[in-house]
Design a protein around this motif. Structure first.
Motif, mmCIF file in Angstrom:
data_model
loop_
_atom_site.group_PDB
_atom_site.id
_atom_site.type_symbol
_atom_site.label_atom_id
_atom_site.label_comp_id
_atom_site.label_asym_id
_atom_site.label_seq_id
_atom_site.Cartn_x
_atom_site.Cartn_y
_atom_site.Cartn_z
ATOM 1 N N LEU A 194 17.529 157.502 57.714
ATOM 2 C CA LEU A 194 17.433 156.304 58.544
ATOM 3 C C LEU A 194 17.426 156.665 60.026
ATOM 4 O O LEU A 194 16.605 156.161 60.811
ATOM 5 N N ASP A 195 18.321 157.549 60.410
ATOM 6 C CA ASP A 195 18.464 157.915 61.821
ATOM 7 C C ASP A 195 17.212 158.608 62.355
ATOM 8 O O ASP A 195 16.755 158.321 63.471
ATOM 9 N N GLU A 196 16.639 159.508 61.556
ATOM 10 C CA GLU A 196 15.462 160.246 62.025
ATOM 11 C C GLU A 196 14.286 159.297 62.277
ATOM 12 O O GLU A 196 13.589 159.407 63.297
ATOM 13 N N ILE A 197 14.069 158.364 61.376
ATOM 14 C CA ILE A 197 12.955 157.425 61.543
ATOM 15 C C ILE A 197 13.218 156.478 62.713
ATOM 16 O O ILE A 197 12.338 156.227 63.547
ATOM 17 N N TYR A 198 14.430 155.968 62.798
ATOM 18 C CA TYR A 198 14.725 154.999 63.856
ATOM 19 C C TYR A 198 14.730 155.646 65.236
ATOM 20 O O TYR A 198 14.310 155.024 66.221
ATOM 21 N N LYS A 199 15.184 156.870 65.342
ATOM 22 C CA LYS A 199 15.113 157.558 66.635
ATOM 23 C C LYS A 199 13.664 157.762 67.066
ATOM 24 O O LYS A 199 13.311 157.584 68.237
ATOM 25 N N LYS A 200 12.820 158.125 66.111
ATOM 26 C CA LYS A 200 11.394 158.358 66.399
ATOM 27 C C LYS A 200 10.743 157.108 66.970
ATOM 28 O O LYS A 200 9.880 157.191 67.861
ATOM 29 N N HIS A 201 11.167 155.943 66.491
ATOM 30 C CA HIS A 201 10.556 154.682 66.923
ATOM 31 C C HIS A 201 11.418 153.927 67.935
ATOM 32 O O HIS A 201 11.172 152.748 68.196
ATOM 33 N N LYS A 202 12.425 154.616 68.473
ATOM 34 C CA LYS A 202 13.277 154.056 69.531
ATOM 35 C C LYS A 202 13.946 152.733 69.124
ATOM 36 O O LYS A 202 14.038 151.790 69.910
ATOM 37 N N VAL A 203 14.387 152.683 67.887
ATOM 38 C CA VAL A 203 15.102 151.506 67.361
ATOM 39 C C VAL A 203 16.534 151.518 67.879
ATOM 40 O O VAL A 203 17.203 152.558 67.864
ATOM 41 N N GLN A 204 17.016 150.361 68.323
ATOM 42 C CA GLN A 204 18.404 150.243 68.786
ATOM 43 C C GLN A 204 19.201 149.217 67.980
ATOM 44 O O GLN A 204 20.324 149.471 67.599
ATOM 45 N N SER A 205 18.593 148.056 67.725
ATOM 46 C CA SER A 205 19.291 147.019 66.951
ATOM 47 C C SER A 205 18.794 147.044 65.506
ATOM 48 O O SER A 205 17.589 147.156 65.262
ATOM 49 N N VAL A 206 19.734 146.950 64.552
ATOM 50 C CA VAL A 206 19.400 147.161 63.139
ATOM 51 C C VAL A 206 20.084 146.110 62.271
ATOM 52 O O VAL A 206 21.241 145.735 62.514
ATOM 53 N N LEU A 207 19.379 145.670 61.237
ATOM 54 C CA LEU A 207 19.942 144.800 60.205
ATOM 55 C C LEU A 207 19.936 145.542 58.883
ATOM 56 O O LEU A 207 18.894 146.038 58.434
#
Length: 229
Positions: free
Chosen positions: A17-30
């Motif tokens: 989860l972290d690797e994908i979200y960091k790649k796409h600059k995700v900050q808020s998550v549900l």
């Protein structure tokens, strides 16, 4: 969670989860179907602003007691709507497989889209129908042991493809998953009816709801997806 823990690769899931979200600059998550909250805590510790929801009031009660500094709410896939949209949404470990009909899935995917910012990233764990169709049935087998205090719990699991009454075959692959828990001298039986999917099935449903598939993986180690497993 303690019962499930021996069969899970928790750190792999969180790193994925972290690797994908960091790649796409995700900050808020549900987190949809957060259960007792372990992933919510882990993702919060990695710096994400995260909310965990589950349709089970009991699960959310346990999650709030265990992790009082995390944010949780009661909510289900089809109806939950937050005022502010999220950069990322994920639903893992079988949550999507409890949606049996195409109409259930369409409503749920539409609701996920409503909670997602434009160009947001959704991660979904979808169980693969092909191996299940090949195996058809698996007898009860011990799949884990857990010790909670002085209580020893043995977890047994089996499954069989479930046919609709009077039908030899259906378009959807439904599976009856049976668990038997041995708690010292006590036995608890737990049955789940779930749906598994081919990639083509889930891709069509996602396309109908205006999602683009960026990538598919065979596991949390990001190995290539294969139809047979």
């Amino acid at each position: 969670y303690e019962i499930e823990k021996s069969g899970r690769k928790f750190q792999e899931e969180v790193l994925f989860l972290d690797e994908i979200y960091k790649k796409h600059k995700v900050q808020s998550v549900l987190d949809i179907g957060c259960g007792t909250g372990e992933h919510v805590l882990a993702m919060q510790e990695l710096g994400y602003k995260i909310l965990g929801i589950d349709s089970s009031r009991e699960m959310i009660t346990h999650a709030q007691k265990r992790f009082p500094n995390c944010n949780f709410a009661i909510g289900d896939l089809q109806t939950y709507k937050k005022e502010k949209s999220f950069d990322g949404i994920y639903s893992i470990f079988g949550t999507m497989n409890y949606l049996i009909t195409n109409s259930d899935l369409e409503v749920s995917l539409g609701n996920i889209r409503k909670n997602l910012k434009p160009s947001g990233i959704v991660i979904m764990e979808i169980w693969n129908a092909i191996p299940i169709q090949l195996i058809q049935r698996k007898p009860l087998t011990t799949v884990g042991h857990a010790k909670i205090g002085n209580l020893v719990i043995k977890r047994n699991r089996g499954f069989k493809i479930k046919r609709p009454d009077g039908a030899a075959q259906s378009e959807e692959t439904l599976v009856e998953v049976n668990f038997v828990y041995n708690l010292d001298q006590k036995e608890i039986k737990d049955k789940h009816i779930m749906r598994v999917f081919t990639l083509e099935e889930i891709a069509n449903l996602l396309e109908n709801q205006k999602f683009d598939i960026l990538q598919t993986y065979g596991n949390y180690r990001m190995e290539k997806y294969k139809n047979h497993g």
